[in-house]
Scaffold this active site. Structure first.
Site, PDB file in Angstrom:
ATOM      1  CG  ASP A  77      22.811  25.835  81.365  1.00  0.00           C
ATOM      2  OD1 ASP A  77      22.964  24.596  81.472  1.00  0.00           O
ATOM      3  OD2 ASP A  77      21.816  26.433  81.792  1.00  0.00           O
TER       4      ASP A  77
ATOM      5  NE  ARG B  50      24.950  21.367  76.612  1.00  0.00           N
ATOM      6  CZ  ARG B  50      24.095  22.156  77.235  1.00  0.00           C
ATOM      7  NH1 ARG B  50      24.405  22.685  78.390  1.00  0.00           N
ATOM      8  NH2 ARG B  50      22.938  22.451  76.677  1.00  0.00           N
TER       9      ARG B  50
ATOM     10  CB  SER C 211      16.359  29.712  85.011  1.00  0.00           C
ATOM     11  OG  SER C 211      17.306  28.797  84.540  1.00  0.00           O
TER      12      SER C 211
ATOM     13  CB  SER D 250      20.896  19.478  90.130  1.00  0.00           C
ATOM     14  OG  SER D 250      19.675  19.661  89.440  1.00  0.00           O
TER      15      SER D 250
END
Ligand code: S3P
Length: 433
Positions: free
Chosen positions: A314, A345, A22, A165
């Site tokens: 994540d 996922r 990031s 987000s």
């Protein structure tokens, strides 16, 4: 490429993981908009960040690269990007596409952003819609890439974000630098705040009150001279492996310790894992330090929901592997976002961990795992998802017999050198063509 994995005796040693993904995206993008030359060390040379580099160069920014992880960025100022001569190829990187949408909304020329098949399945309206409200012309392809965008004169807005987000938040904060008047965002729950910290360090004006963040129009950003710390999302894999393999003890040095990224560590500690976080100060407004992890006697099941979810967004693939070894039923709720990551996922984890004998139930917004369950070696698939591939490799380290992780080249999207570092700790993982 496939991985062949066998259970090792134990993991032991000190490692550094590559630079935070990031931060690597952001440092490069913001340095391109700074006035003057920035130096980025420890920049992550992974496929996702290479996509950002490619796009930034295509927008007219000169970037020297004396080493794979060292960039010298000749910033062009906030208004200095030039139109690209071809569509901007974001590869598989959602951060590249969404943050660039925010930046390019500030420029009057047209841009086209494209991605690979995987990225083209992911939602882009979540950024396009608020950018339109700010006055940009944005067209998606039925909600997805390719994205066609022409920015220009933007107005500041107040926007209640429907999802937590950091990519959406960052895109709108960046667009806000170009707006007339302040832009205020309200997050449903705190997501990673690297954009806020880095823009602040570069001289932008931002205010934060709880979940409300306001950015003011900017005239200039100062250049950066930064050493990017290791990525806690990468450190998660050797850490969980060490917790689950008896007799193990590892140390991860020079690690980013931003609290919005430590949800997994807090979850594992709450489950009874002996993990020590050792703060060592701040760099560019980001806390850094070391992490010590040793094998756990027995983990206890836990429930993860609400604001905890974005702080470990994540890490659910590797968290699920830990949960298979915890006593009781581990539940994850409020995590429907997992369905629009590099893979779905929730579905992919359930399918692959079941092949190894895990007891996992899929829900629309999460999953439940019953443990402890001894895992058995199997042939499993990455679904083209780097974090799933590495989580399955760790599952292979605690499984009986041999595990093959198919389509493992995607590991290079975020963690080049994963296999080498795991081997250095004693893991039995081999790469095969
Ligand atoms: C990221 C934000 C998260 C995360 C991604 C990186 C970022 O995505 O999953 O890997 O750098 O801002 P969302 O913002 O879509 O949750």
């Amino acid at each position: 490429m496939r991985l062949r994995v066998r259970p090792p005796a134990r993991l032991h040693g000190v490692i550094r993981v590559p630079g935070d993904k990031s931060l690597s995206h952001r440092a490069l993008l913001f340095a391109a908009l700074a006035e003057g030359t920035s130096t980025l060390q420890g920049w992550l040379p992974a496929a996702d960040c290479e996509a950002t580099l490619r796009c930034i160069r295509a927008l007219g920014v000169e970037v020297e690269r004396p080493a794979a992880d060292r960039l010298i960025v000749h910033g062009r100022g906030l208004r200095g990007l030039q139109p690209a001569s071809a569509p901007l190829d974001c590869g598989g990187s959602g951060t590249t596409m969404r943050l660039l949408m925010g930046i390019l909304a500030g420029f009057p020329f047209p841009s086209t952003l494209v991605g690979n098949a995987q990225l083209s399945r992911r939602p882009m309206e979540r950024v396009a819609e608020p950018l339109r409200r700010m006055g940009a012309e944005v067209r998606t392809t039925e909600g997805h890439a390719p994205v066609y965008l022409r920015g220009g004169t933007l107005r500041g807005i107040r926007y209640e974000m429907p999802v937590a987000s950091a990519q959406v938040k960052s895109a709108l904060l960046l667009a806000g630098l170009y707006a007339q008047g302040p832009t205020t965002l309200v997050e449903p729950a705190p997501s990673r705040d690297h954009t806020e910290r880095l823009l602040w360090a570069m001289g932008a004006t931002l205010e934060q009150h709880g979940r409300t963040i306001t950015v003011y129009p900017a005239e200039r950003l100062s250049p950066l001279d930064c050493a990017i710390p290791g990525d806690p999302s990468s450190a998660a894999f050797p850490l969980v492996a060490a917790l689950l393999i008896p007799g193990s003890e590892i140390e991860v040095t020079d690690l980013l310790l931003n609290p919005t990224r430590l949800g997994l560590i807090e979850a594992l500690q709450a489950m009874g894992a002996p993990i020590r976080v050792i703060p060592e100060g701040e760099r560019h407004g980001e806390p850094v330090g070391r992490l010590l992890g040793a094998s756990a006697v027995r983990l206890q099941a836990i429930e993860i929901a609400g604001p905890w979810v974005p702080r470990m967004i994540d890490e659910f693939p590797i968290f699920a592997v830990a949960a298979t070894q915890a006593e009781g039923t581990t539940r994850v709720r409020d995590a429907a976002e997992l369905r629009v990551k590099e893979s779905d996922r929730i579905a992919a984890l359930a399918a692959e961990l079941r092949r190894m004998g895990a007891r996992i139930e899929e829900h629309p917004d999460g999953f439940a795992i019953e443990g402890p369950t001894p895992l058995r070696g199997a042939v499993v698939h990455s679904h083209g998802d780097h974090r799933l591939a590495m989580a399955l490799a760790v599952a292979g380290l605690i499984a009986q017999g041999e595990t093959i992780v198919e389509d493992a080249e995607c590991i290079g999207d975020s963690f080049p050198g994963f296999v080498k570092r795991m081997q250095a700790l004693g893991a039995e993982i081999e790469m095969e063509p």
